[in-house]
Enzyme design. Sequence first.
Site, PDB file in Angstrom:
ATOM      1  N   LYS A  90       0.853  -1.196   0.000  1.00  0.00           N
ATOM      2  CA  LYS A  90       0.000   0.000   0.000  1.00  0.00           C
ATOM      3  C   LYS A  90       0.886   1.242   0.000  1.00  0.00           C
ATOM      4  CE  LYS A  90      -3.988   1.889   2.594  1.00  0.00           C
ATOM      5  NZ  LYS A  90      -4.869   1.679   3.784  1.00  0.00           N
ATOM      6  N   SER A 145      -9.770   1.410   2.935  1.00  0.00           N
ATOM      7  CA  SER A 145      -9.000   2.258   2.035  1.00  0.00           C
ATOM      8  C   SER A 145      -7.920   1.508   1.254  1.00  0.00           C
ATOM      9  CB  SER A 145      -8.310   3.362   2.842  1.00  0.00           C
ATOM     10  OG  SER A 145      -7.384   2.780   3.780  1.00  0.00           O
ATOM     11  N   SER A 171      -9.826  -1.120   7.170  1.00  0.00           N
ATOM     12  CA  SER A 171      -9.381  -0.863   5.795  1.00  0.00           C
ATOM     13  C   SER A 171      -8.724  -2.040   5.097  1.00  0.00           C
ATOM     14  CB  SER A 171      -8.422   0.333   5.779  1.00  0.00           C
ATOM     15  OG  SER A 171      -9.118   1.536   5.983  1.00  0.00           O
TER      16      SER A 171
END
Length: 459
Positions: free
Chosen positions: A54, A129, A153
């Site tokens: 990420k 996210s 997330s």
Amino acid sequence: MSARTLAAETGRRLAGAAHLNATLHWSQDVLDREADRLDAVPAGPLSGMAIAIKDNIVTTEEPTTCASKILAGYTSPYEATVITRLRAAGALVGAKANLDEFAMGSSTENSAYGRVLHPIDHDRVPGGSSGGSAVLVAAGVVPAALGSETGGSVRQPAAFCGIVGVKPTYGRVSRFGLVAFGSSLDCISVFGKTVSDAARVLSAMSGDDPRDATTLAEPPMAVPASRADLTGVVIGLPKEYFPADLDAGVRAACDRAIAALRALGATVREVSLPHTKHAVPTYYIVNPAEAAANLARFDGVRYGPRHVGAGGDVRALYRATRGEGFGPEVRRRILVGTFVLSAGYADQYYVRAQAVRKLIADDFANVFADGVDLLFTPTTPTPAFKAGEKTADPVQMYLADIFVAPASLAGVPAMSVPIGRDQGLPIGGQLIARNFDEATMLAVAEVLERTVDAVAEVR
């Protein structure tokens, strides 16, 4: 497979998945250099595994932008502890994945570089996210990826995309090198195509880190041994997570998974977590408050592009840089966080939220003290929703986190495992464990994974 072959195959898959907009930075040159590095070190437990990262976890070879214009082109001078540990274990760090800007969102529609497409239905969201990381695993580009959890997330996009997502105990994995968002909530977490993939990655990156004072003096997690059945395991079903208006497909998938748990020998009984209803409002006070404090450092002086507005003074610098650099959701949370921390309102909002957070944590401690080994719940209230469906109503978007936020507030480990599909869309079941008992959680999840057909329609 040689490291060079793995790098070439990973590059081919990343290029083939470009239409999903799941990556922000990758290059064949970086992959090839990774391969050369791997060829020079002994094989490790993650040899042969390419892992996506990420883009809020810092690396030195590629930029770290947090999907925000305010960090466009920023490259860290150091790498995160988890990156160092994954490389030492033999992993090939392959790409930086798209996300909601600064990890603020539940749909990966808030990225400054465009939304990420759901791997099965492009009209829907992959969750957020950490949507880019989830999509790269679900699309078969990589077998595992790192995300970050502040309030679900990783578990929520794992459920939407039909893969495994694991949030460890707060303090199990070093946050050194994770761009801070909500410091008392942030956990670097892992996606896996299978429970075994996720467990291997979590084992490699866990453990105490002197560069992160919030890691606890616990040894790295051992990969749990496989179980034949669930005899002797007590599983609680919190009644607050199964409301009457729960989506029919989610309920059907959970009913099927619960029947499988019983058939495998587990003792299943209803329990109560009475403060669950307060989790989302509590989370959306604590989280913005910490975000407002952490993001104050992005002002055009030390990181990313600098913009100087009319007037040319420091105030104009801050206003122009932050005004042009931050997107709408980030600005919204900074404003909310600043308000709940302001003089005259902190006691009414932030202090009260912290008190309720303690009650939520006590709920989990009480059920585990009463003999429950694990909790089972739906991961999300619905399958993946359509893109744009909730963007005009932030409250509806926040309610997508209703089943994942409580474990984040309490700091306990939790994970999502695929348990079926409804009209082709994946559904996730959530397992929650007591602190530092990820091994039991993963072992039970592996039995469930082996027993329940995760791609079968549930109604």
